[in-house]
Design a protein around this motif. Structure first.
Motif, short mmCIF file in Angstrom:
data_model
loop_
_atom_site.label_atom_id
_atom_site.label_comp_id
_atom_site.label_asym_id
_atom_site.label_seq_id
_atom_site.Cartn_x
_atom_site.Cartn_y
_atom_site.Cartn_z
N SER A 125 2.69 -9.25 -2.64
CA SER A 125 3.13 -7.98 -3.04
C SER A 125 2.29 -7.05 -1.60
CB SER A 125 2.26 -7.67 -4.06
OG SER A 125 0.76 -8.15 -3.68
N THR A 126 1.64 -7.71 -0.97
CA THR A 126 1.30 -6.37 0.11
C THR A 126 1.98 -5.52 0.52
OG1 THR A 126 1.67 -7.60 2.20
CG2 THR A 126 -0.72 -8.38 0.73
N PRO A 127 1.19 -4.26 1.06
CA PRO A 127 1.99 -3.28 2.04
C PRO A 127 2.71 -4.21 3.12
CG PRO A 127 0.05 -2.38 0.94
CD PRO A 127 -0.21 -3.70 1.24
N ALA A 128 2.27 -4.54 3.76
CA ALA A 128 3.42 -5.65 5.22
C ALA A 128 4.32 -6.07 4.75
CB ALA A 128 1.90 -6.42 5.46
N SER A 129 3.98 -6.93 3.25
CA SER A 129 5.15 -8.11 3.04
C SER A 129 5.94 -7.03 3.00
CB SER A 129 4.81 -8.84 1.96
OG SER A 129 3.79 -9.43 2.48
N MET A 130 5.90 -6.17 2.16
CA MET A 130 7.06 -4.93 1.54
C MET A 130 8.00 -4.43 2.93
SD MET A 130 8.54 -4.38 -0.97
CE MET A 130 7.29 -5.47 -2.24
N VAL A 131 7.15 -3.95 3.65
CA VAL A 131 7.44 -3.39 4.73
C VAL A 131 7.99 -4.34 5.52
CG1 VAL A 131 7.36 -2.02 6.51
CG2 VAL A 131 6.08 -1.63 4.65
N ARG A 132 7.96 -5.38 6.17
CA ARG A 132 8.67 -6.87 6.70
C ARG A 132 9.62 -7.02 5.53
NH1 ARG A 132 3.68 -8.45 6.90
NH2 ARG A 132 2.57 -8.63 9.01
N ALA A 133 9.76 -6.92 4.44
CA ALA A 133 10.49 -7.15 3.42
C ALA A 133 12.07 -5.95 3.43
CB ALA A 133 10.30 -7.78 2.20
N TRP A 134 11.72 -4.86 3.45
CA TRP A 134 12.26 -3.91 3.60
C TRP A 134 12.68 -3.67 4.97
CZ3 TRP A 134 8.44 0.45 1.47
CH2 TRP A 134 9.08 -0.15 -0.04
N MET A 135 12.41 -4.01 6.53
CA MET A 135 12.87 -4.12 7.49
C MET A 135 13.66 -5.11 7.54
SD MET A 135 12.07 -1.18 8.77
CE MET A 135 12.14 -1.48 10.25
N GLN A 136 13.73 -6.01 6.90
CA GLN A 136 14.84 -7.44 6.94
C GLN A 136 16.13 -6.58 6.08
OE1 GLN A 136 14.96 -9.64 8.92
NE2 GLN A 136 12.60 -8.57 9.59
N SER A 137 15.86 -6.22 5.44
CA SER A 137 16.88 -5.90 4.46
C SER A 137 18.35 -5.00 5.40
CB SER A 137 16.71 -4.88 3.41
OG SER A 137 17.76 -4.59 2.12
N PRO A 138 18.85 -4.81 5.76
CA PRO A 138 19.96 -3.53 6.36
C PRO A 138 19.83 -2.34 5.79
CG PRO A 138 21.04 -5.54 6.69
CD PRO A 138 19.67 -6.45 5.90
N GLN A 166 -0.76 -11.73 -10.47
CA GLN A 166 -0.62 -10.61 -9.20
C GLN A 166 0.29 -10.16 -8.89
OE1 GLN A 166 -3.20 -8.64 -8.94
NE2 GLN A 166 -2.55 -7.64 -7.12
N ALA A 167 0.97 -9.26 -9.20
CA ALA A 167 2.17 -8.50 -8.19
C ALA A 167 2.25 -7.04 -7.65
CB ALA A 167 3.40 -8.86 -9.71
N ALA A 168 2.96 -6.22 -7.53
CA ALA A 168 3.38 -5.03 -7.00
C ALA A 168 4.85 -4.64 -6.93
CB ALA A 168 2.18 -4.57 -5.94
N THR A 169 4.64 -3.40 -7.80
CA THR A 169 6.58 -3.11 -7.34
C THR A 169 6.14 -1.57 -6.45
OG1 THR A 169 7.35 -3.69 -9.58
CG2 THR A 169 8.47 -1.94 -8.58
N MET A 170 6.97 -1.58 -5.91
CA MET A 170 7.37 0.00 -4.61
C MET A 170 8.17 0.39 -4.57
SD MET A 170 4.22 -2.45 -1.73
CE MET A 170 2.92 -2.97 -1.97
N THR A 171 8.30 1.48 -4.14
CA THR A 171 9.28 2.64 -4.28
C THR A 171 8.76 3.99 -3.27
OG1 THR A 171 9.76 2.78 -6.50
CG2 THR A 171 10.94 4.34 -5.26
N ALA A 172 9.83 3.35 -1.86
CA ALA A 172 9.64 4.64 -1.02
C ALA A 172 11.30 5.90 -1.02
CB ALA A 172 9.71 4.20 0.32
#
Length: 178
Positions: A125-138, A166-172
């Motif tokens: 749920s961390t910002p680093a995990s989320m951004v890495r996941a987004w960057m791995q999704s074309p 413990q969880a988080a949902t993010m939108t950019a």
């Protein structure tokens, strides 16, 4: 585009793609799990990490925009409260309609918007995990690295649709207006 919850976080973690790295150290709170008390730091860390990825790809940094932030934060909260996960809201809203409602597009002759969403639990749920996941999704990577987009709003909500613990949902929400 229909993203999957945390974009197959278990597979990314097993491949070592979600492990903390030295680059996240420059973004305060990047490896911390979001809490209600740290939402401002979490949004700043997420934008910082996206801008690091843009810099690595020769792009200008995104500027934080308060109207896009309101749209993104409201949508993250709506997904948690409504227990759904999709770019189209249960109220029929779309990324463009939510950004328009925020006032970001008012007076624009031309515009473009893009949205990335994701959720994770525990260490994912961390910002680093989320951004890495987004960057791995074309599709998400394409939005985050779109050089035409100049402004960003990041929304972080504690909790995830239908997830306990413990969880988080993010939108950019990213945009450009002229």
């Amino acid at each position: 585009m229909s993203p999957r919850p945390l974009l197959c976080a278990a597979a990314l973690s097993a491949a070592g793609l979600l492990a903390p790295d030295a680059a996240t150290a420059a973004c305060a709170g990047a490896n911390d799990q979001p809490t209600r008390a740290t939402l401002a730091r979490d949004t700043a860390a997420t934008l910082c990490l996206i801008n690091q990825a843009r810099a690595r790809n020769g792009l200008r940094p995104l500027r934080r925009n308060a109207r896009l932030h309101r749209a993104a934060a409201g949508y993250s909260r709506a997904m948690v409260r409504g227990a759904f996960f999709a770019h189209d809201g249960v109220d029929g809203s779309t990324p463009a309609s939510r950004v328009r409602r925020s006032g970001y597009l008012r007076g624009a002759r031309s515009w473009s918007v893009g949205e990335a969403i994701g959720w994770g639990s525990g260490s994912l749920s961390t910002p680093a995990s989320m951004v890495r996941a987004w960057m791995q999704s074309p599709p998400h990577r394409e939005i985050l690295l779109d050089g035409r987009l100049r402004d960003a709003g990041i929304g972080v909500a504690v909790g995830a649709p239908g997830v306990a613990g413990q969880a988080a949902t993010m939108t950019a929400d990213l945009g450009m207006r002229r």
